[in-house]
Design a protein around this motif. Structure first.
Motif, mmCIF file in Angstrom:
data_model
loop_
_atom_site.group_PDB
_atom_site.id
_atom_site.type_symbol
_atom_site.label_atom_id
_atom_site.label_comp_id
_atom_site.label_asym_id
_atom_site.label_seq_id
_atom_site.Cartn_x
_atom_site.Cartn_y
_atom_site.Cartn_z
ATOM 1 N N GLY A 23 57.718 48.474 54.626
ATOM 2 C CA GLY A 23 57.977 47.375 53.704
ATOM 3 C C GLY A 23 57.063 46.178 53.890
ATOM 4 N N LYS A 24 55.898 46.399 54.503
ATOM 5 C CA LYS A 24 54.939 45.316 54.722
ATOM 6 C C LYS A 24 53.644 45.603 53.944
ATOM 7 N N THR A 25 52.911 44.557 53.652
ATOM 8 C CA THR A 25 51.611 44.688 52.985
ATOM 9 C C THR A 25 50.531 44.148 53.901
ATOM 10 N N PRO A 26 49.503 44.952 54.203
ATOM 11 C CA PRO A 26 48.401 44.447 55.026
ATOM 12 C C PRO A 26 47.531 43.480 54.237
ATOM 13 N N GLY A 27 46.920 42.558 54.945
ATOM 14 C CA GLY A 27 46.052 41.596 54.281
ATOM 15 C C GLY A 27 45.067 40.985 55.255
ATOM 16 N N ILE A 28 44.292 40.035 54.747
ATOM 17 C CA ILE A 28 43.299 39.360 55.566
ATOM 18 C C ILE A 28 43.175 37.916 55.097
ATOM 19 N N VAL A 29 42.884 37.031 56.040
ATOM 20 C CA VAL A 29 42.599 35.629 55.747
ATOM 21 C C VAL A 29 41.197 35.341 56.266
ATOM 22 N N TYR A 30 40.353 34.773 55.416
ATOM 23 C CA TYR A 30 38.971 34.504 55.826
ATOM 24 C C TYR A 30 38.531 33.135 55.326
ATOM 25 N N GLY A 31 37.333 32.746 55.730
ATOM 26 C CA GLY A 31 36.784 31.476 55.281
ATOM 27 C C GLY A 31 36.996 30.359 56.293
ATOM 28 N N LEU A 46 56.212 39.214 48.624
ATOM 29 C CA LEU A 46 54.891 39.103 48.002
ATOM 30 C C LEU A 46 54.933 39.579 46.553
ATOM 31 N N TRP A 47 55.620 40.674 46.294
ATOM 32 C CA TRP A 47 55.702 41.231 44.935
ATOM 33 C C TRP A 47 56.294 40.218 43.966
ATOM 34 N N HIS A 48 57.362 39.554 44.380
ATOM 35 C CA HIS A 48 57.992 38.556 43.509
ATOM 36 C C HIS A 48 57.107 37.318 43.359
ATOM 37 N N TYR A 78 46.428 46.825 43.841
ATOM 38 C CA TYR A 78 47.685 47.478 43.484
ATOM 39 C C TYR A 78 47.522 48.995 43.520
ATOM 40 N N HIS A 79 48.627 49.690 43.746
ATOM 41 C CA HIS A 79 48.642 51.146 43.634
ATOM 42 C C HIS A 79 48.435 51.515 42.168
ATOM 43 N N PRO A 80 47.701 52.604 41.876
ATOM 44 C CA PRO A 80 47.415 52.967 40.481
ATOM 45 C C PRO A 80 48.645 53.123 39.589
ATOM 46 N N PHE A 81 49.763 53.637 40.136
ATOM 47 C CA PHE A 81 50.923 53.844 39.267
ATOM 48 C C PHE A 81 52.253 53.433 39.898
ATOM 49 N N LYS A 82 52.287 53.196 41.193
ATOM 50 C CA LYS A 82 53.521 52.747 41.834
ATOM 51 C C LYS A 82 53.585 51.220 41.830
ATOM 52 N N GLN A 83 54.801 50.697 41.883
ATOM 53 C CA GLN A 83 54.964 49.249 42.019
ATOM 54 C C GLN A 83 54.765 48.872 43.482
ATOM 55 N N LEU A 84 53.495 48.884 43.872
ATOM 56 C CA LEU A 84 53.153 48.727 45.282
ATOM 57 C C LEU A 84 51.859 47.931 45.418
ATOM 58 N N VAL A 85 51.894 46.919 46.274
ATOM 59 C CA VAL A 85 50.689 46.147 46.605
ATOM 60 C C VAL A 85 50.077 46.776 47.844
ATOM 61 N N LEU A 86 48.842 47.236 47.722
ATOM 62 C CA LEU A 86 48.186 47.936 48.826
ATOM 63 C C LEU A 86 47.538 46.980 49.830
ATOM 64 N N HIS A 87 46.980 45.879 49.329
ATOM 65 C CA HIS A 87 46.259 44.950 50.209
ATOM 66 C C HIS A 87 46.127 43.614 49.501
ATOM 67 N N VAL A 88 46.059 42.544 50.272
ATOM 68 C CA VAL A 88 45.940 41.209 49.691
ATOM 69 C C VAL A 88 44.955 40.376 50.525
ATOM 70 N N ASP A 89 44.128 39.581 49.849
ATOM 71 C CA ASP A 89 43.136 38.728 50.508
ATOM 72 C C ASP A 89 43.437 37.257 50.227
ATOM 73 N N PHE A 90 43.332 36.433 51.268
ATOM 74 C CA PHE A 90 43.480 34.988 51.115
ATOM 75 C C PHE A 90 42.247 34.295 51.704
ATOM 76 N N GLN A 91 41.905 33.154 51.138
ATOM 77 C CA GLN A 91 40.781 32.365 51.634
ATOM 78 C C GLN A 91 41.291 31.022 52.126
ATOM 79 N N ARG A 92 40.853 30.617 53.313
ATOM 80 C CA ARG A 92 41.238 29.314 53.832
ATOM 81 C C ARG A 92 40.627 28.203 52.976
ATOM 82 N N VAL A 93 41.357 27.113 52.860
ATOM 83 C CA VAL A 93 40.917 25.979 52.045
ATOM 84 C C VAL A 93 40.487 24.838 52.952
#
Length: 212
Positions: A23-31, A46-48, A78-93
């Motif tokens: 039930g977790k989504t991998p991601g990365i924070v950069y910048g 995250l989905w909501h 996003y997954h091609p057909f499932k309601q699933l977030v595969l990965h998310v990227d964030f950038q520092r401000v």
């Protein structure tokens, strides 16, 4: 808006799959001045959040390891057909560095415009978001666009709208593209005129006789 992230130690396809199964989504924070950091986020939260326009166009507060930092959402896979977030990227401000962001346009007032109210025209948005540059503190959640003064045969260009203080449009390409069209006005199609009731039908042309 704010969200909670957690440090992610294990990387790779297998580790990411186990995260998603939990039930977790991998991601990365950069910048910024810090090194890129692997994170994980609760998938349902995250989905909501991704359903909210502001999550895509606002500076977000990310809580990570007891500290809060400013970030922007930069990419979602996003997954091609499932309601699933595969990965998310964030950038520092960086509060002292200008941002380049796409901000949603909120159109209002079309129904009250002479084009619609008087001439029954159709108002057609050409773009739904505008790429802008501004300091993080000036980033608007959205930009209001007033359509109440549109008239038949007109169109709304970039220079016709008032941008929030500190916000400037990002212009790409030639000078001819410095004032792009945002909204067009289409006149209604002319309806065919029906013959008046009781009018005589046109006389049929006489048939031609064949040669003997």
């Amino acid at each position: 808006m704010n969200f909670v992230a957690f440090e992610r130690a294990k990387q790779g396809t297998g580790a990411s799959r186990r995260l998603r199964n939990a039930g977790k989504t991998p991601g990365i924070v950069y910048g910024g001045s810090a090194e890129p950091q692997q994170i994980e986020v609760d998938h349902n939260a995250l989905w909501h959040a991704l359903k909210k326009e502001a999550f895509h166009s606002s500076v977000l507060d990310m809580e990570l390891a007891g500290k809060t930092s400013k970030v922007l959402l930069r990419d979602v896979q996003y997954h091609p057909f499932k309601q699933l977030v595969l990965h998310v990227d964030f950038q520092r401000v960086d509060e002292k560095t200008k941002l380049h962001m796409k901000v949603p346009l909120h159109f209002a007032g079309a129904e009250e415009s002479p084009a619609v109210k008087v001439d029954k025209c159709m108002v057609n948005p050409v773009v739904n978001e505008l790429e802008v540059t501004c300091m993080p503190s000036d980033l608007p959640e959205f930009i209001d666009v007033d359509l109440s003064k549109l008239v038949k045969g007109s169109s709304l260009h970039l220079k016709d709208i008032k941008l929030p203080k500190g916000v400037a449009p990002v212009i790409r390409g030639s000078q001819n593209k410095s004032n792009p069209v945002l909204v067009t006005v289409t006149a209604p199609e002319a309806e065919p005129v029906a013959p008046a009731e009781g009018a005589a039908a046109p006389a049929a042309a006489p048939a031609k006789k064949g040669k003997k």
